[in-house]
Motif scaffolding. Structure first.
Motif, PDB file in Angstrom:
ATOM      1  N   ASP B 121     105.557 101.838   4.953  1.00  0.00           N
ATOM      2  CA  ASP B 121     106.683 100.894   5.000  1.00  0.00           C
ATOM      3  C   ASP B 121     107.142 100.508   3.607  1.00  0.00           C
ATOM      4  O   ASP B 121     108.326 100.305   3.351  1.00  0.00           O
ATOM      5  CB  ASP B 121     106.269  99.624   5.770  1.00  0.00           C
ATOM      6  N   ILE B 122     106.181 100.412   2.694  1.00  0.00           N
ATOM      7  CA  ILE B 122     106.549  99.958   1.349  1.00  0.00           C
ATOM      8  C   ILE B 122     107.435 101.002   0.667  1.00  0.00           C
ATOM      9  O   ILE B 122     108.392 100.645  -0.033  1.00  0.00           O
ATOM     10  CB  ILE B 122     105.287  99.611   0.518  1.00  0.00           C
ATOM     11  N   ASP B 123     107.136 102.280   0.916  1.00  0.00           N
ATOM     12  CA  ASP B 123     107.989 103.322   0.349  1.00  0.00           C
ATOM     13  C   ASP B 123     109.383 103.252   0.937  1.00  0.00           C
ATOM     14  O   ASP B 123     110.379 103.455   0.228  1.00  0.00           O
ATOM     15  CB  ASP B 123     107.387 104.714   0.641  1.00  0.00           C
ATOM     16  N   TYR B 124     109.435 102.962   2.223  1.00  0.00           N
ATOM     17  CA  TYR B 124     110.735 102.853   2.882  1.00  0.00           C
ATOM     18  C   TYR B 124     111.514 101.679   2.319  1.00  0.00           C
ATOM     19  O   TYR B 124     112.717 101.759   2.088  1.00  0.00           O
ATOM     20  CB  TYR B 124     110.529 102.708   4.395  1.00  0.00           C
ATOM     21  N   ALA B 125     110.818 100.601   2.074  1.00  0.00           N
ATOM     22  CA  ALA B 125     111.471  99.415   1.514  1.00  0.00           C
ATOM     23  C   ALA B 125     112.047  99.726   0.138  1.00  0.00           C
ATOM     24  O   ALA B 125     113.186  99.356  -0.173  1.00  0.00           O
ATOM     25  CB  ALA B 125     110.478  98.267   1.440  1.00  0.00           C
ATOM     26  N   ILE B 126     111.250 100.438  -0.685  1.00  0.00           N
ATOM     27  CA  ILE B 126     111.723 100.794  -2.021  1.00  0.00           C
ATOM     28  C   ILE B 126     112.963 101.685  -1.910  1.00  0.00           C
ATOM     29  O   ILE B 126     113.955 101.506  -2.631  1.00  0.00           O
ATOM     30  CB  ILE B 126     110.614 101.508  -2.819  1.00  0.00           C
ATOM     31  N   LYS B 152     111.687  90.400   5.387  1.00  0.00           N
ATOM     32  CA  LYS B 152     110.975  89.254   5.958  1.00  0.00           C
ATOM     33  C   LYS B 152     109.468  89.462   5.880  1.00  0.00           C
ATOM     34  O   LYS B 152     108.718  88.599   5.449  1.00  0.00           O
ATOM     35  CB  LYS B 152     111.414  89.078   7.416  1.00  0.00           C
ATOM     36  N   TRP B 153     109.008  90.656   6.310  1.00  0.00           N
ATOM     37  CA  TRP B 153     107.563  90.893   6.408  1.00  0.00           C
ATOM     38  C   TRP B 153     106.911  91.146   5.074  1.00  0.00           C
ATOM     39  O   TRP B 153     105.720  90.903   4.909  1.00  0.00           O
ATOM     40  CB  TRP B 153     107.289  92.092   7.334  1.00  0.00           C
ATOM     41  N   MET B 154     107.680  91.719   4.131  1.00  0.00           N
ATOM     42  CA  MET B 154     107.037  92.071   2.869  1.00  0.00           C
ATOM     43  C   MET B 154     107.466  91.131   1.765  1.00  0.00           C
ATOM     44  O   MET B 154     107.518  91.530   0.600  1.00  0.00           O
ATOM     45  CB  MET B 154     107.393  93.495   2.500  1.00  0.00           C
ATOM     46  N   ASN B 155     107.835  89.935   2.124  1.00  0.00           N
ATOM     47  CA  ASN B 155     108.365  89.001   1.145  1.00  0.00           C
ATOM     48  C   ASN B 155     107.503  88.858  -0.111  1.00  0.00           C
ATOM     49  O   ASN B 155     108.022  88.906  -1.219  1.00  0.00           O
ATOM     50  CB  ASN B 155     108.570  87.631   1.806  1.00  0.00           C
ATOM     51  N   PRO B 156     106.186  88.679   0.027  1.00  0.00           N
ATOM     52  CA  PRO B 156     105.366  88.530  -1.189  1.00  0.00           C
ATOM     53  C   PRO B 156     105.498  89.711  -2.141  1.00  0.00           C
ATOM     54  O   PRO B 156     105.443  89.541  -3.340  1.00  0.00           O
ATOM     55  CB  PRO B 156     103.944  88.388  -0.663  1.00  0.00           C
ATOM     56  N   LYS B 157     105.678  90.925  -1.557  1.00  0.00           N
ATOM     57  CA  LYS B 157     105.725  92.092  -2.442  1.00  0.00           C
ATOM     58  C   LYS B 157     107.135  92.408  -2.909  1.00  0.00           C
ATOM     59  O   LYS B 157     107.371  93.431  -3.538  1.00  0.00           O
ATOM     60  CB  LYS B 157     105.184  93.311  -1.693  1.00  0.00           C
ATOM     61  N   TRP B 158     108.092  91.566  -2.525  1.00  0.00           N
ATOM     62  CA  TRP B 158     109.468  91.961  -2.736  1.00  0.00           C
ATOM     63  C   TRP B 158     109.828  92.177  -4.191  1.00  0.00           C
ATOM     64  O   TRP B 158     110.599  93.084  -4.521  1.00  0.00           O
ATOM     65  CB  TRP B 158     110.420  90.951  -2.079  1.00  0.00           C
ATOM     66  N   ASP B 159     109.266  91.363  -5.070  1.00  0.00           N
ATOM     67  CA  ASP B 159     109.569  91.531  -6.495  1.00  0.00           C
ATOM     68  C   ASP B 159     109.159  92.915  -6.948  1.00  0.00           C
ATOM     69  O   ASP B 159     109.913  93.604  -7.634  1.00  0.00           O
ATOM     70  CB  ASP B 159     108.818  90.479  -7.325  1.00  0.00           C
ATOM     71  N   PHE B 160     107.953  93.310  -6.550  1.00  0.00           N
ATOM     72  CA  PHE B 160     107.452  94.643  -6.921  1.00  0.00           C
ATOM     73  C   PHE B 160     108.370  95.726  -6.383  1.00  0.00           C
ATOM     74  O   PHE B 160     108.709  96.687  -7.072  1.00  0.00           O
ATOM     75  CB  PHE B 160     106.028  94.804  -6.366  1.00  0.00           C
ATOM     76  N   ILE B 161     108.810  95.528  -5.138  1.00  0.00           N
ATOM     77  CA  ILE B 161     109.666  96.527  -4.510  1.00  0.00           C
ATOM     78  C   ILE B 161     110.976  96.665  -5.272  1.00  0.00           C
ATOM     79  O   ILE B 161     111.428  97.772  -5.595  1.00  0.00           O
ATOM     80  CB  ILE B 161     109.928  96.156  -3.037  1.00  0.00           C
ATOM     81  N   VAL B 162     111.586  95.536  -5.581  1.00  0.00           N
ATOM     82  CA  VAL B 162     112.866  95.570  -6.300  1.00  0.00           C
ATOM     83  C   VAL B 162     112.679  96.196  -7.675  1.00  0.00           C
ATOM     84  O   VAL B 162     113.510  96.991  -8.130  1.00  0.00           O
ATOM     85  CB  VAL B 162     113.460  94.151  -6.413  1.00  0.00           C
ATOM     86  N   MET B 163     111.546  95.873  -8.312  1.00  0.00           N
ATOM     87  CA  MET B 163     111.286  96.416  -9.640  1.00  0.00           C
ATOM     88  C   MET B 163     111.170  97.934  -9.577  1.00  0.00           C
ATOM     89  O   MET B 163     111.776  98.655 -10.363  1.00  0.00           O
ATOM     90  CB  MET B 163     109.984  95.802 -10.178  1.00  0.00           C
ATOM     91  N   GLN B 164     110.380  98.432  -8.594  1.00  0.00           N
ATOM     92  CA  GLN B 164     110.226  99.872  -8.413  1.00  0.00           C
ATOM     93  C   GLN B 164     111.579 100.526  -8.150  1.00  0.00           C
ATOM     94  O   GLN B 164     111.905 101.562  -8.729  1.00  0.00           O
ATOM     95  CB  GLN B 164     109.316 100.148  -7.203  1.00  0.00           C
TER      96      GLN B 164
END
Lengths: 385, 481
Positions: B121-126, B152-164
C-alpha cells in the motif's frame, strides 16, 4: 442399554506418543523410516508391470466432443466458490464469496431458496442425499445445516443448525450416505465426521501437515473410506471407522485443490496448483497417469469424472475447462466461456451434464450436443442450445 | 471500494503461484531477439517508443510455439496480459490480448508479479502522490478514492510518502522524454494489475491465504517419525495388486459403462438439458412401472449397480419376496440406516434390529453363521454404529454372490428384460424445441418426494410386521362366517 461410545480410538496413536524406548534416538527412527520407505518402493515396483497407456490401447478412441453451455445461472453477486448437485439430477446448491447460498432448479433456471450466511467466503456447500437440507460453511469455521422448506417465504436461517466446529476455515463438506452425518475438511489441517442432530464429533482425522483443501467420499459398496487433499501436496485416504490414514500419495508439486473418486471407487483423481491432474490407483497404491500439457501453465482448481469414468473434466485458473481422456491421457476438448477462474466443477448424478461455477459470479451447465437446438433470449438469462 | 488491508482471519500464508515460474520462462523466450516476437519502434504522441509489439504477432507466435489453436492461444495471451507480463499501450485498462494491430510492450522484470508481491500500500500511496504532484486532478475517480483512504490510514507516514514522491518526481524530470514515457507506462500497467479499477478483477486475486505455511519444513519430532514408521509398516503389510490387474479393471469398467454415459452415448429419448424435455428423468424414476432397457442392462453389471438404482432395488425386493428371503435386504437396509443415522437413534435401532432379525425365534431371522451371530449379539450389549458391520458384510456378500445370480436367472428379471422400454429418440422441430423451453416441467420438489418415500417405507414396515393371531381373532377377521 448403555450409551454408545462415539469416539473410536486406535492403539496406534497411543503407541506413537509413548516416550523413546531405550536404544532409540530420533536419528535411529529416521533411519528406520528411510529403510521402510525404500522397502515399500521396491515392493510397489515389483507390482508395476504395465502402464495405463499400454492397457488403454484396447479401448476405442473417442469421437469429437462438442460441448455447449445449456444453462447460465446468474444471480450471485460475487465469486461462486462451490456447488453441489441434488440427487434429483436437476437441482443445484451454490455458495459465494458474499455469503449467499442459493438453491437453483438448474433445469428451469429458477432460484428456489436463498440463504445469507453471517460470514463471507462460503467455500463449502453440499446438498443432502434426501434433498431436504443443505450444508455450508467457510470463514466462520463452522458447518451449518439448513433444512429446506416448501414454503418459499420461510426464513431458512431460523432453523439453522451449527454442526461442525473447527479452529479455522472450512474448506470442504459433504454428507455421507444419509442426512445425519457430515464429513468436513478444514484449514486447520484436520478432517472430521460429525453427527448432525447432536453436533457431536464422531471421528477426527489428523495427518496433514498443512491446510486440508478438499475431500471426497468413496462411492464403493463398502463406503468406508474418503480421500482428502491438502496444501502439503499430499492426498491421504482415510478409514472412516478407525480414523486412520490408510494410504498416502505425495507426487504432486504443489497444493492439491480438489480430489474426486473414480466411479468404481478403485481410484481417484486430483487437481493441483502445479497445473496437472493425476490419477491414483488405490489397489496398486501408486500414481498411474498425469494429465498435463505444456500449454497449460495455470493451476487446476476442480475435477470430476463422467459417469463411465472415461472423461475427466478439470476447471483451471486460466478461466478454461479441459476435458481429458482418462485412459489414453490425452486432452479431448478445451472449453471457454467463463470470465474468471473456474472454482468448482461437478458432473450431475446421472451424468447428463456438468456444472461449473466460476469467480465471474455465474454457473454454467454444459452438455454434449450435436447440432440440436437454437438460441432463445428470455428475460436476462441467455440460453444456448 | 475498500483498501486491501491485511485481513487477518488467522490466515498468514499466500498460496503458491507455481504457475508463474513456467510463465516467466515462456515470456523470456518470447522476448528473445532472434526467435521471439518481433518488436519495432512506434511513434506515440510525439515520442518514439522502442520495442513495441502488436497483438497479432503475439498470437501467431504463441500458436506456433505451443502448437495450439488460435482460441486457446488467445486465452493464454489474455492471461499474460492479465498478469502484467505484457501491457497494452493505448487502452491501458482493458487487460486482454486483442489479435489485431493493438500495441503492447513487454513489462520489465522489475515489475513482474512474483518480484514485488504483494503490492504494498505504501508504494501505491507514493505512486498516487507522485501523480498528484505532477498534475493535480489527473487521478481517476477510483484512484482518488484509494488516495483519500490511504491518506486517512497512513496519516503518520504521510510526510515520508510525500517526500519520496517528490524525490521520485524530481528524478523523473532528469530523465529523457522517451525513457520517462516508457517508465510511466510500465508503472501504470503494474498498478492496473495490482489495484484494478472498479468492476474489473485482478488476476493477482488468489482468494484466501493459507493458515499453515506450506513452505515451512515439517518439524520431525520423534512421535511424528514414529507415526510415519507405523504407517509404512502397515503399508508394507497391506497387499497391493499388480498394475496389469487393476488397470485392466479400469478399462473394463469404462467399456461396460460406455453406453450408459450420456457424454459418450446420446441418451434416449433425449438429453433433458438439450431438448428441455424431462422425459428421460421420468422414464428412469423410482416409481415408474416399466423401466427402460438401458436401466435393466445396467442392473446386470453388478449387484451394487442393481441396488444403487432405486427402481432396481424395487425389482430385487420383489424377487426376494417371491423367494421368501426378503429379510436379508431388510436387514441390510436397517444396518445401513443405523450406520449412517443419528447417534441418538442407535440404542433404539439396535434394539429393534435385535428383536426383528437376530434374536432366536425372531420374526425375520437372518441366517448367518454362528460365530458372526455370537459376535454381533455380544456387541449389541453396548451398541455403536459399526456393531453390525460383520453381519452386514456377511449378508451383503451372500446376496451378491448367490441371490443376485439367482435373480438374474429368475422369471421376474427375465420378464422385466422383455418388457423393458426402448423409448424412441425425440425428434423435435425448431418450433417444438422453443415450446419446450417455454414449458419446462418444474418437476416434484425433492422434499415432497422424500416425504412420499418415507410414507411408503412406514407402510411397508407395518405390512412386514408379524401377524398377531390373537388380535385378528379378537377383531373377528378369521371368522369364516
Amino acid at each position: 442399554m448403555n450409551s454408545p461410545p462415539h469416539f473410536i480410538c486406535t492403539p496406534f496413536s497411543l503407541m506413537a506418543c509413548q516416550g523413546l524406548a531405550s536404544g532409540e534416538t530420533l536419528k535411529s527412527l529416521k533411519a528406520e523410516s528411510e529403510t521402510l520407505r525404500k522397502k515399500l518402493e521396491e515392493e510397489r515396483k515389483k507390482l508395476h508391470d504395465v502402464e495405463l497407456e499400454k492397457v488403454a490401447e484396447k479401448a476405442e478412441a473417442l469421437g469429437e466432443l462438442n460441448m455447449k453451455t445449456r444453462r447460465t445461472l446468474k444471480g450471485h453477486g460475487n465469486k461462486v466458490l462451490c456447488m453441489d448437485w441434488c440427487k434429483d439430477k436437476r437441482r443445484i446448491v451454490s455458495s459465494s464469496q458474499d455469503g449467499k447460498v442459493i438453491v437453483w432448479d438448474a433445469f428451469t433456471t429458477n432460484k428456489e431458496h436463498a440463504v445469507t450466511m453471517p460470514t463471507t467466503w462460503v467455500m463449502a456447500c453440499a446438498y443432502a442425499p434426501s434433498g431436504c437440507a443443505i450444508a455450508c460453511g467457510g470463514l466462520d469455521n463452522k458447518c451449518s445445516v439448513y433444512p429446506l422448506s416448501l414454503d418459499k417465504d420461510e426464513n431458512l436461517a431460523a432453523k439453522k443448525k451449527s454442526v461442525a466446529m473447527h479452529t479455522n476455515y472450512l474448506s470442504g463438506c459433504t454428507f455421507t450416505n444419509s442426512d445425519m452425518q457430515i464429513l468436513t475438511s478444514s484449514g486447520d489441517g484436520t478432517s472430521a465426521l460429525w453427527d448432525v442432530e447432536s453436533g457431536q464429533l464422531l471421528q477426527s482425522f489428523h495427518g496433514h501437515s498443512a491446510d486440508v483443501l478438499t475431500l471426497d467420499l468413496a462411492p464403493s459398496e463398502t463406503g468406508n473410506t474418503f480421500v482428502s487433499g491438502g496444501s502439503d501436496k499430499k492426498a491421504n485416504v482415510w478409514d472412516l471407522r478407525s480414523g486412520q490414514n490408510v494410504q498416502s500419495f505425495d507426487t504432486h508439486d504443489s497444493d492439491i485443490n480438489c480430489v474426486k473418486y473414480y466411479p468404481s471407487g478403485d481410484a481417484f483423481a486430483s487437481a493441483s496448483d502445479d497445473s496437472t491432474c493425476r490419477l491414483f490407483d488405490l489397489r496398486a497404491d501408486r500414481e498411474v497417469s498425469i494429465y498435463s500439457k505444456d500449454s497449460i501453465m495455470f493451476g487446476a482448481a476442480s475435477v470430476d469424472f463422467s459417469l463411465s469414468g472415461r472423461l475427466l473434466f478439470a476447471g483451471y485458473n486460466d478461466y478454461t475447462i479441459n476435458v481429458w481422456d482418462v485412459l489414453k491421457g490425452t486432452r479431448v476438448a478445451i472449453l471457454f466461456g467463463h470470465e474468471n477462474r473456474v472454482s468448482s466443477l461437478r458432473v450431475s448424478p446421472d451424468g447428463t451434464a456438468f456444472c461449473s461455477g466460476s469467480w465471474d459470479n455465474t454457473l454454467r451447465v454444459r452438455q454434449e450436443g450435436r447440432g440440436v437446438g437454437r438460441e432463445l433470449k428470455q428475460g436476462g438469462t441467455t440460453l444456448y442450445g | 471500494m475498500t483498501i486491501r488491508t491485511l485481513r487477518d482471519y488467522g490466515q498468514h500464508y499466500r498460496p503458491r503461484m507455481a504457475c508463474l515460474k513456467n510463465v516467466e520462462v515462456f515470456v523470456v523466450e518470447m522476448q528473445d531477439p532472434k526467435s521471439g516476437v518481433k518488436g519495432a519502434d512506434q511513434k506515440l504522441n510525439v515520442t518514439i517508443i522502442p520495442h513495441v509489439i502488436n497483438g497479432q504477432d503475439v498470437l501467431a507466435w504463441i500458436v506456433t510455439k505451443m502448437k495450439v489453436t488460435t482460441e486457446e492461444a488467445q486465452a493464454f495471451g489474455t492471461m499474460l496480459v492479465a498478469y502484467g507480463y505484457i501491457y497494452p499501450l493505448q487502452n491501458h485498462r482493458k487487460l486482454v490480448l486483442v489479435p489485431d494491430s493493438t500495441l503492447y510492450r513487454f513489462q520489465t522484470p522489475y515489475f513482474w508479479p512474483v518480484q514485488k508481491w504483494p503490492a504494498e500500500d505504501i508504494d501505491y500511496a507514493i505512486y498516487l502522490a507522485r501523480r498528484n504532484i505532477r498534475k493535480k486532478g489527473m487521478l481517476e475517480p477510483y484512484e482518488q478514492q484509494h488516495y483519500d483512504n490511504l491518506h486517512k490510514w497512513m496519516n503518520p507516514k504521510w510526510d515520508f510518502i510525500v517526500m519520496q514522491a517528490t524525490e521520485q518526481y524530481k528524478a523523473n524530470k532528469e530523465r529523457k522524454k522517451p525513457d520517462r514515457v516508457v517508465l510511466d507506462c510500465q508503472e501504470r500497467a503494474y498498478w492496473i494489475v495490482h489495484r484494478p479499477p472498479r468492476r474489473t478483477h485482478s488476476a493477482m486475486d488468489y482468494g484466501l491465504d493459507r493458515l499453515i505455511d506450506p513452505n515451512a519444513e515439517e518439524v520431525l519430532t520423534f512421535d511424528v517419525v514414529r507415526r510415519t514408521n507405523i504407517f509404512l509398516t502397515q503399508a508394507l503389510m497391506r497387499s497391493a495388486v499388480k498394475s496389469s490387474v487393476s488397470l485392466t479393471a479400469f478399462v473394463k469398467f469404462v467399456t461396460t459403462h460406455h453406453n450408459h454415459d450420456p457424454f459418450l452415448t446420446t441418451p434416449v429419448p433425449s438429453n433433458p438439458w438439450i431438448t428441455d424435455s424431462d422425459e428421460f428423468w421420468q422414464l428412469n424414476s423410482r416409481s415408474v412401472d416399466i423401466p427402460t432397457k438401458l436401466s435393466v442392462e445396467r442392473w446386470v453389471l453388478s449387484f451394487w449397480e442393481l441396488i444403487s438404482d432405486p427402481r432396481g432395488r424395487v425389482d430385487f425386493k420383489l424377487f426376494l419376496k417371491k423367494e421368501h428371503s426378503a429379510e436379508n435386504m431388510a436387514f441390510y437396509e436397517a444396518a445401513e440406516e443405523m450406520r449412517w443415522g443419528a447417534a441418538s437413534a442407535i440404542p433404539e435401532k439396535s434394539q429393534f434390529i435385535f428383536n426383528t432379525f437376530l434374536k432366536p425365534g425372531a420374526p425375520r431371522w437372518i441366517n448367518i453363521d454362528g460365530r458372526t451371530m455370537g459376535l454381533t449379539v455380544k456387541g449389541l450389549v453396548v451398541p455403536h454404529r459399526y456393531v453390525l458391520d460383520a453381519a452386514q458384510t456377511h449378508i451383503f456378500l451372500l446376496m451378491k454372490k448367490d441371490t443376485f445370480y439367482r435373480y438374474l436367472k429368475s422369471p421376474v428379471h427375465k420378464d422385466m428384460q422383455k418388457r423393458a422400454l426402448v423409448p424412441a429418440p425425440h425428434v423435435f422441430t425448431d418450433a417444438q424445441l422453443e415450446a419446450n423451453v417455454r414449458n419446462r416441467n418444474p418437476g416434484i420438489s425433492p422434499i415432497l418426494q422424500w416425504q412420499q418415500e418415507e410414507e411408503e417405507k412406514a407402510a411397508a414396515a407395518v405390512a412386514a410386521r408379524p401377524i398377531d393371531v390373537k388380535a385378528m381373532v379378537a377383531t373377528n377377521k378369521l371368522d369364516r362366517k
